[in-house]
Scaffold this active site. Structure first.
Site, PDB file in Angstrom:
ATOM      1  N   ASP A 159       0.857  -1.180   0.000  1.00 10.62           N
ATOM      2  CA  ASP A 159       0.000   0.000   0.000  1.00 10.62           C
ATOM      3  C   ASP A 159       0.896   1.233   0.000  1.00 10.62           C
ATOM      4  O   ASP A 159       1.925   1.263   0.683  1.00 10.62           O
ATOM      5  CB  ASP A 159      -0.877   0.038   1.251  1.00 10.62           C
ATOM      6  CG  ASP A 159      -1.996  -0.986   1.216  1.00 10.62           C
ATOM      7  OD1 ASP A 159      -2.005  -1.826   0.286  1.00 10.62           O
ATOM      8  OD2 ASP A 159      -2.854  -0.958   2.106  1.00 10.62           O
ATOM      9  N   HIS A 229       4.318  -7.580  -0.147  1.00 12.46           N
ATOM     10  CA  HIS A 229       3.965  -8.870  -0.730  1.00 12.46           C
ATOM     11  C   HIS A 229       4.735  -9.100  -2.022  1.00 12.46           C
ATOM     12  O   HIS A 229       5.329  -8.182  -2.581  1.00 12.46           O
ATOM     13  CB  HIS A 229       2.457  -8.917  -1.014  1.00 12.46           C
ATOM     14  CG  HIS A 229       1.602  -8.851   0.210  1.00 12.46           C
ATOM     15  ND1 HIS A 229       0.673  -9.821   0.522  1.00 12.46           N
ATOM     16  CD2 HIS A 229       1.524  -7.928   1.208  1.00 12.46           C
ATOM     17  CE1 HIS A 229       0.059  -9.504   1.651  1.00 12.46           C
ATOM     18  NE2 HIS A 229       0.558  -8.356   2.083  1.00 12.46           N
ATOM     19  N   SER A 355       7.981   3.211   4.594  1.00 14.00           N
ATOM     20  CA  SER A 355       9.261   3.293   3.898  1.00 14.00           C
ATOM     21  C   SER A 355       9.016   3.210   2.403  1.00 14.00           C
ATOM     22  O   SER A 355       8.020   3.724   1.913  1.00 14.00           O
ATOM     23  CB  SER A 355      10.204   2.189   4.366  1.00 14.00           C
ATOM     24  OG  SER A 355      11.519   2.466   3.945  1.00 14.00           O
TER      25      SER A 355
END
Length: 386
Positions: A159, A229, A355
């Site tokens: 995200d 992911h 980050s």
């Protein structure tokens, strides 16, 4: 009697003179009334204010189409001297402190309000369930809220917000528009060699002249979901850990500091996918000293000491199935010929706070992105197609 009285008077006179001398010295130096300044907080405050002022001043004078105003080497050195690694380790310890049950809801509610966190997506919405800040940052989501796009060969690994994307030209990659970094400095030297002395570092990564090299930069803000992911089905062959600084990767700072991603600590996973070379790099930042890769239990980031310019490799090619199962998460398996096979959408690792994720991959030249600069994106959404 008179002699004793004279001795007492002399003693009192001597003490008064001594006190007067001390007062004069204190008045002269000021140490008796003003506290001694602390160098570190003073450096942090003055340096931070100076850099903030420079960013504000330059952002107001930036014209459309004009080259970006970069920080000077002195400004970068000043920022680089801040003890961001120490602060990040301290933040990590604070994250692990268990909060009393009655305090959890007000603390987490303040964070939710500040950064706009959507707790309706969390697998556990009850704030009292999270014992410390670390558990709250690494909260899991409900399975249905991040569906994986089946029509795209490449999906978002996290995200966040798209900082930049496009083709890699002249072995230079853009971290934001107009500000680049060296591909070789970012990934480090490669084992593959070319017989053509004129070939560039970019060409060394390509397996076919019919392909091109592409990149995507995803910035995770503090309020975003903190796990990342697998963006596609691919095989990880090498982990390369670069110790380094932990400067902020906020887009405002990325516009000022050239090669910021090469200066910061990062973990690069490189391997192969159906079209050739593929890499995913997790870039650390201030308060993000801890980067975890679930299938690699040997990885330890933000060590107190490191050698500048060093890196540490770990090859997965020789790993056996038994060793992989120790850190196994969904979608992780060993493959024939070595390496770690990751399935598209499988959870791969996590940050302690927001980050950046950088994808570098080889693909046919007709690959096209379905993105806009600055757009919001979520795990599982398509990045492009062939």
């Amino acid at each position: 009697m008179a002699t004793a009285l004279r001795r007492v008077c002399c003693g009192v006179t001597s003490r008064v003179s001594s006190l007067n001398g001390c007062r004069q010295r204190r008045l002269h130096t000021g140490r008796g009334f003003l506290p001694r300044p602390w160098p570190l907080p003073l450096l942090l405050v003055t340096g931070g204010c100076y850099l903030g002022y420079q960013h504000y001043r330059l952002s107001g004078t930036q014209e459309d189409g004009a080259p970006p105003h970069l920080a000077t080497p002195t400004q970068v050195a000043l920022y680089h001297s801040f003890p961001t690694r120490l602060l990040s380790r301290a933040w990590g310890r604070l994250n692990g402190v268990e909060l009393p049950t009655w305090l959890r809801k007000p603390v987490y509610s303040l964070y939710i309000w500040t950064f706009g966190v959507n707790m309706q997506e969390a697998a556990v919405e009850d704030l009292r369930h999270y014992r410390n800040l670390g558990e709250f940052f690494r909260r899991r989501l409900k399975p249905a809220v991040r569906p994986v796009c089946a029509s795209s060969c490449l999906i978002s690994p996290a995200d966040g917000r798209i900082l930049h994307f496009g083709r890699v030209k002249n072995s230079e990659v853009e971290q934001v528009k107009g500000v680049t970094y060296s591909l070789e400095s970012f990934l480090g030297p490669q084992k593959r060699q070319s017989n053509d002395s004129s070939s560039s570092f970019r060409d060394l990564l390509l397996s076919s002249p019919d392909n091109d090299l592409f990149h995507v930069v995803v910035y995770l803000a503090p309020g975003d979901y903190h796990c990342f992911h697998s963006p596609t089905d691919w095989r990880v062959e090498l982990r390369r850990h670069f110790p380094g600084s932990l400067m902020s990767v906020n887009p405002g700072v990325a516009r000022l500091v050239k090669e910021l991603f090469c200066l910061n600590e990062r973990v690069a996973l490189t391997g192969q996918w159906q079209h050739g070379f593929f890499s995913l790099t997790a870039v650390g930042a201030t308060n993000v000293g801890s980067i975890r890769v679930y299938f690699d239990q040997e990885l330890h980031t933000n060590a107190p000491r490191y050698s500048k310019g060093s890196y540490h490799d770990r090859s997965y090619v020789a790993l056996g199935e038994q060793e992989l199962k120790a850190g196994e998460k969904g979608g992780v398996d060993s493959v024939e010929g070595g390496g770690v096979a990751l399935q598209k959408g499988a959870v791969l690792g996590e940050f302690n706070l927001g980050s950046t994720i950088v994808l570098l991959f080889e693909a046919p030249k007709d690959f096209s992105f379905s993105l806009q600069p600055g757009q919001r994106i979520r795990v599982g959404e398509g990045l492009g197609s062939l």
